[in-house]
Design a protein around this motif. Sequence first.
Motif, PDB file in Angstrom:
ATOM      1  N   GLU A 176       0.784  -0.973  -0.030  1.00  0.00           N
ATOM      2  CA  GLU A 176      -0.094  -0.078   0.058  1.00  0.00           C
ATOM      3  C   GLU A 176       0.862   1.458  -0.066  1.00  0.00           C
ATOM      4  O   GLU A 176       1.938   1.364   0.659  1.00  0.00           O
ATOM      5  CB  GLU A 176      -0.900  -0.116   1.096  1.00  0.00           C
ATOM      6  CG  GLU A 176      -1.873   1.245   1.324  1.00  0.00           C
ATOM      7  CD  GLU A 176      -2.542   1.113   2.604  1.00  0.00           C
ATOM      8  OE1 GLU A 176      -3.741   0.308   2.482  1.00  0.00           O
ATOM      9  OE2 GLU A 176      -2.391   1.725   3.663  1.00  0.00           O
ATOM     10  N   ARG A 177       0.275   2.275  -0.757  1.00  0.00           N
ATOM     11  CA  ARG A 177       1.034   3.546  -0.754  1.00  0.00           C
ATOM     12  C   ARG A 177       0.052   4.728  -0.854  1.00  0.00           C
ATOM     13  O   ARG A 177      -0.886   4.287  -1.575  1.00  0.00           O
ATOM     14  CB  ARG A 177       2.077   3.659  -1.708  1.00  0.00           C
ATOM     15  CG  ARG A 177       1.756   3.742  -3.319  1.00  0.00           C
ATOM     16  CD  ARG A 177       2.978   3.718  -4.252  1.00  0.00           C
ATOM     17  NE  ARG A 177       2.529   3.984  -5.679  1.00  0.00           N
ATOM     18  CZ  ARG A 177       2.072   3.007  -6.501  1.00  0.00           C
ATOM     19  NH1 ARG A 177       1.968   1.720  -5.965  1.00  0.00           N
ATOM     20  NH2 ARG A 177       2.029   3.254  -7.727  1.00  0.00           N
ATOM     21  N   TYR A 178       0.298   5.809  -0.522  1.00  0.00           N
ATOM     22  CA  TYR A 178      -0.466   6.992  -0.655  1.00  0.00           C
ATOM     23  C   TYR A 178       0.279   7.977  -1.671  1.00  0.00           C
ATOM     24  O   TYR A 178       1.426   8.390  -1.748  1.00  0.00           O
ATOM     25  CB  TYR A 178      -0.729   7.847   0.648  1.00  0.00           C
ATOM     26  CG  TYR A 178      -1.664   7.037   1.442  1.00  0.00           C
ATOM     27  CD1 TYR A 178      -3.124   7.278   1.400  1.00  0.00           C
ATOM     28  CD2 TYR A 178      -1.279   6.070   2.346  1.00  0.00           C
ATOM     29  CE1 TYR A 178      -3.689   6.680   2.455  1.00  0.00           C
ATOM     30  CE2 TYR A 178      -2.008   5.273   3.231  1.00  0.00           C
ATOM     31  CZ  TYR A 178      -3.513   5.714   3.122  1.00  0.00           C
ATOM     32  OH  TYR A 178      -4.319   5.158   3.945  1.00  0.00           O
ATOM     33  N   VAL A 179      -0.477   8.003  -2.770  1.00  0.00           N
ATOM     34  CA  VAL A 179       0.084   9.137  -3.977  1.00  0.00           C
ATOM     35  C   VAL A 179      -0.675  10.526  -4.012  1.00  0.00           C
ATOM     36  O   VAL A 179      -1.847  10.484  -3.918  1.00  0.00           O
ATOM     37  CB  VAL A 179      -0.206   8.371  -5.100  1.00  0.00           C
ATOM     38  CG1 VAL A 179       0.475   9.184  -6.292  1.00  0.00           C
ATOM     39  CG2 VAL A 179       0.434   7.052  -5.479  1.00  0.00           C
ATOM     40  N   PRO A 180       0.114  11.423  -4.131  1.00  0.00           N
ATOM     41  CA  PRO A 180      -0.449  12.857  -4.150  1.00  0.00           C
ATOM     42  C   PRO A 180      -1.182  12.985  -5.354  1.00  0.00           C
ATOM     43  O   PRO A 180      -0.606  12.323  -6.485  1.00  0.00           O
ATOM     44  CB  PRO A 180       0.539  13.683  -3.957  1.00  0.00           C
ATOM     45  CG  PRO A 180       1.878  13.133  -4.245  1.00  0.00           C
ATOM     46  CD  PRO A 180       1.718  11.492  -3.845  1.00  0.00           C
ATOM     47  N   VAL A 181      -2.355  13.871  -5.502  1.00  0.00           N
ATOM     48  CA  VAL A 181      -3.074  13.946  -6.713  1.00  0.00           C
ATOM     49  C   VAL A 181      -3.235  15.439  -6.825  1.00  0.00           C
ATOM     50  O   VAL A 181      -3.487  16.383  -5.863  1.00  0.00           O
ATOM     51  CB  VAL A 181      -4.447  13.313  -6.508  1.00  0.00           C
ATOM     52  CG1 VAL A 181      -5.262  13.589  -8.078  1.00  0.00           C
ATOM     53  CG2 VAL A 181      -4.333  12.074  -6.355  1.00  0.00           C
ATOM     54  N   GLY A 182      -3.096  15.998  -8.017  1.00  0.00           N
ATOM     55  CA  GLY A 182      -2.961  17.499  -8.511  1.00  0.00           C
ATOM     56  C   GLY A 182      -4.288  17.935  -8.527  1.00  0.00           C
ATOM     57  O   GLY A 182      -5.240  16.962  -8.607  1.00  0.00           O
ATOM     58  N   PHE A 184      -5.981  19.464 -10.990  1.00  0.00           N
ATOM     59  CA  PHE A 184      -6.830  19.149 -12.186  1.00  0.00           C
ATOM     60  C   PHE A 184      -7.628  17.897 -11.971  1.00  0.00           C
ATOM     61  O   PHE A 184      -8.624  17.576 -12.293  1.00  0.00           O
ATOM     62  CB  PHE A 184      -6.003  19.154 -13.401  1.00  0.00           C
ATOM     63  CG  PHE A 184      -5.574  20.365 -13.758  1.00  0.00           C
ATOM     64  CD1 PHE A 184      -6.249  21.219 -14.549  1.00  0.00           C
ATOM     65  CD2 PHE A 184      -4.200  21.307 -13.499  1.00  0.00           C
ATOM     66  CE1 PHE A 184      -6.090  22.340 -15.186  1.00  0.00           C
ATOM     67  CE2 PHE A 184      -3.927  22.283 -13.870  1.00  0.00           C
ATOM     68  CZ  PHE A 184      -4.904  23.079 -14.574  1.00  0.00           C
ATOM     69  N   ALA A 185      -6.562  16.889 -11.657  1.00  0.00           N
ATOM     70  CA  ALA A 185      -7.295  15.449 -11.288  1.00  0.00           C
ATOM     71  C   ALA A 185      -7.972  15.365 -10.180  1.00  0.00           C
ATOM     72  O   ALA A 185      -9.291  14.589 -10.579  1.00  0.00           O
ATOM     73  CB  ALA A 185      -5.878  14.546 -11.150  1.00  0.00           C
ATOM     74  N   LEU A 186      -8.044  15.821  -9.257  1.00  0.00           N
ATOM     75  CA  LEU A 186      -9.147  15.655  -8.245  1.00  0.00           C
ATOM     76  C   LEU A 186     -10.350  16.461  -8.620  1.00  0.00           C
ATOM     77  O   LEU A 186     -11.260  15.771  -8.299  1.00  0.00           O
ATOM     78  CB  LEU A 186      -8.507  16.500  -6.819  1.00  0.00           C
ATOM     79  CG  LEU A 186      -7.559  16.047  -5.875  1.00  0.00           C
ATOM     80  CD1 LEU A 186      -7.227  16.984  -4.909  1.00  0.00           C
ATOM     81  CD2 LEU A 186      -8.447  14.788  -5.466  1.00  0.00           C
ATOM     82  N   SER A 187     -10.215  17.698  -9.342  1.00  0.00           N
ATOM     83  CA  SER A 187     -11.476  18.396  -9.895  1.00  0.00           C
ATOM     84  C   SER A 187     -12.079  17.380 -10.880  1.00  0.00           C
ATOM     85  O   SER A 187     -13.502  17.188 -10.710  1.00  0.00           O
ATOM     86  CB  SER A 187     -11.055  19.544 -10.445  1.00  0.00           C
ATOM     87  OG  SER A 187     -12.067  20.340 -10.873  1.00  0.00           O
ATOM     88  N   ALA A 188     -11.432  16.708 -11.661  1.00  0.00           N
ATOM     89  CA  ALA A 188     -12.172  15.742 -12.802  1.00  0.00           C
ATOM     90  C   ALA A 188     -12.795  14.659 -12.128  1.00  0.00           C
ATOM     91  O   ALA A 188     -13.827  14.065 -12.477  1.00  0.00           O
ATOM     92  CB  ALA A 188     -10.917  15.401 -13.672  1.00  0.00           C
ATOM     93  N   VAL A 189     -12.063  14.160 -11.066  1.00  0.00           N
ATOM     94  CA  VAL A 189     -12.745  12.928 -10.326  1.00  0.00           C
ATOM     95  C   VAL A 189     -13.781  13.248  -9.595  1.00  0.00           C
ATOM     96  O   VAL A 189     -14.797  12.554  -9.806  1.00  0.00           O
ATOM     97  CB  VAL A 189     -11.444  12.340  -9.370  1.00  0.00           C
ATOM     98  CG1 VAL A 189     -12.217  11.189  -8.327  1.00  0.00           C
ATOM     99  CG2 VAL A 189     -10.304  11.619 -10.066  1.00  0.00           C
ATOM    100  N   GLU A 190     -13.879  14.353  -9.167  1.00  0.00           N
ATOM    101  CA  GLU A 190     -14.970  14.938  -8.174  1.00  0.00           C
ATOM    102  C   GLU A 190     -16.197  15.083  -8.994  1.00  0.00           C
ATOM    103  O   GLU A 190     -17.183  14.774  -8.888  1.00  0.00           O
ATOM    104  CB  GLU A 190     -14.558  16.025  -7.469  1.00  0.00           C
ATOM    105  CG  GLU A 190     -13.831  16.008  -6.264  1.00  0.00           C
ATOM    106  CD  GLU A 190     -13.308  17.034  -5.474  1.00  0.00           C
ATOM    107  OE1 GLU A 190     -13.565  18.326  -5.939  1.00  0.00           O
ATOM    108  OE2 GLU A 190     -12.572  16.985  -4.580  1.00  0.00           O
ATOM    109  N   ASP A 191     -15.751  15.777 -10.084  1.00  0.00           N
ATOM    110  CA  ASP A 191     -16.974  15.921 -11.001  1.00  0.00           C
ATOM    111  C   ASP A 191     -17.658  14.834 -11.511  1.00  0.00           C
ATOM    112  O   ASP A 191     -18.912  14.536 -11.651  1.00  0.00           O
ATOM    113  CB  ASP A 191     -16.434  16.854 -12.567  1.00  0.00           C
ATOM    114  CG  ASP A 191     -17.434  17.081 -13.292  1.00  0.00           C
ATOM    115  OD1 ASP A 191     -18.535  17.254 -13.136  1.00  0.00           O
ATOM    116  OD2 ASP A 191     -17.132  17.457 -14.636  1.00  0.00           O
ATOM    117  N   TYR A 192     -16.783  13.693 -11.738  1.00  0.00           N
ATOM    118  CA  TYR A 192     -17.153  12.161 -12.215  1.00  0.00           C
ATOM    119  C   TYR A 192     -18.027  11.717 -11.158  1.00  0.00           C
ATOM    120  O   TYR A 192     -19.314  11.167 -11.345  1.00  0.00           O
ATOM    121  CB  TYR A 192     -16.109  11.479 -12.636  1.00  0.00           C
ATOM    122  CG  TYR A 192     -16.271  10.084 -12.568  1.00  0.00           C
ATOM    123  CD1 TYR A 192     -17.031   9.309 -13.558  1.00  0.00           C
ATOM    124  CD2 TYR A 192     -15.651   9.176 -11.805  1.00  0.00           C
ATOM    125  CE1 TYR A 192     -17.337   7.942 -13.400  1.00  0.00           C
ATOM    126  CE2 TYR A 192     -15.846   8.065 -11.647  1.00  0.00           C
ATOM    127  CZ  TYR A 192     -16.695   7.373 -12.500  1.00  0.00           C
ATOM    128  OH  TYR A 192     -16.970   5.868 -12.500  1.00  0.00           O
TER     129      TYR A 192
END
Length: 297
Positions: A176-182, A184-192
């Motif tokens: 397991e690892r935690y990866v930072p997300v920028g 743009f990607a966070l906004s796209a995932v939240e919209d989805y």
Amino acid sequence: MIEPDKLHTFITYIQLEKNYSELTIREYENDIYQFIQFLEIEGVKNLNAVEYVHTRLYVTNLYEKQLARTTISRKISAIRSFYKFLHREYNIRDDAFQSLYLPKKETKLPHFFYEEEMEKLFEANKASDPLSVRNIAILELLYATGIRVSELISIELRHVDSSYGVVRIMGKGRKERYVPVGDFALSAVEDYVLNSRPKLMKHTSHTFLFVNNRGEHLTAEGVRYILNGMMEKASMHSTIYPHMLRHTFATHLLNNGADLRSVQELLGHVHLSSTQVYTHVTKEHLRKTYMNAHPRA
């Protein structure tokens, strides 16, 4: 088939005790099964009767089929692991493999997209319908994190932490690892998640982040199909595969000043040598920049 029970026991072992991925298990099973088929053709009666001459003949056979060196290495490694297991559990000889060398790796540099190409890919696929919103979220997340497609499709809704800007990833060997997300990607995932996923889910119910057009858990094959469709929309005729976005992620980070150890950690590589291939890519990028820009190059 020669002693199928032993192959079955080995597959159960790497599945339950070694926690290998489904893809690795499938490859190991196919590789070992093909080797056993070869032994049967050669008249070998049982797994304990394998000699060095058989292993050398098998490797020669693989080369004659013009398989890639990486494929041959994987097949040899799978069979070696199988015989180590047999030696430990059944006291079956594994000396036929001790002098067998893995072929040298090919020095092919990973393919990646230039920043301008990524921009073109994003721009050409912007749309407000549920599937397009999902597709952009997939592309953004793969490019923002460099995760493998197997890791992408394993993400559940609870694994995305928008407040901290990270996603929890289950990597190879169940690490397991935690990866930072920028942003743009966070906004796209939240919209989805807010606007598209509920429309796609219909009458299904599960916690996986990405779904297909029927609301079912998205597969690796589905991701490849989506990416190919996005390439066609952008009129980009080069080949795309999910790992290419992983290469792009690492190359762009290094080109923009990230250090190798950080990139290693983000990619989830156990060994630094796995990450060092990208330094060759960045050096080649610098060389091309120099050759194009210097007046006396």
